[in-house]
Design a protein around this motif. Sequence first.
Motif, short mmCIF file in Angstrom:
data_model
loop_
_atom_site.label_atom_id
_atom_site.label_comp_id
_atom_site.label_asym_id
_atom_site.label_seq_id
_atom_site.Cartn_x
_atom_site.Cartn_y
_atom_site.Cartn_z
N CYS A 25 0.85 -1.19 0.00
CA CYS A 25 0.00 0.00 0.00
C CYS A 25 0.89 1.24 0.00
O CYS A 25 1.80 1.36 0.82
CB CYS A 25 -0.89 -0.03 1.25
N CYS A 28 0.11 3.27 3.61
CA CYS A 28 0.54 2.80 4.94
C CYS A 28 1.68 1.79 4.87
O CYS A 28 2.18 1.37 5.91
CB CYS A 28 -0.64 2.22 5.71
N CYS A 45 -6.52 2.37 7.42
CA CYS A 45 -5.93 3.05 6.26
C CYS A 45 -6.98 3.19 5.17
O CYS A 45 -7.75 2.26 4.93
CB CYS A 45 -4.74 2.23 5.76
ZN LIG Z 1 -2.82 1.05 3.53
#
Ligand SMILES: [Zn+2]
Length: 149
Positions: A25, A28, A45
């Motif tokens: 990701c 995050c 997130c």
């Molecule tokens: Zn994330």
Amino acid sequence: MTETSPAIEGWFTTGPEPALVGSRCTTCASTFFPRTQGFCRNPACDGEEFADTPLSRRGRVWSYTDAQYQPPPPYIPAVNPYAPFALAAVELPEGIVVLGQVAQGYGVADLAVGREVELVVEVLHTDESGERTIWRWKPVAELGEETDQ
Ligand SMILES: [Zn+2]
């Protein structure tokens, strides 16, 4: 004309140092395997973008079992009738657990929770167009341990 190619496209790289391919990701930095898209599975997130990232080639056995049954796809039986083999769930430094068969020549007797294993790519089965490969976990010989048995 035959060729060697992965049994499932895009899940791992091949070559001398193969690696599983996951998604990281971009918000995050959580890493997922298999690859994901859409929204981040980290509930804290709201990221929606992912980058392909090679995963660590080594991890530690988290759990393992003898597969006395035929696993679901993408596992395709290499031999008929089905022959049991060992399966290991391996925890990677990224914090994810990846299930895989244990490398050829190894079985549950070679496994222990916490044992270090390394990703290898081996032939899963052969069809009319060539060999299909899959990742497997190979126990890493530990210092002072007999490797022949
Ligand atoms: Zn994330």
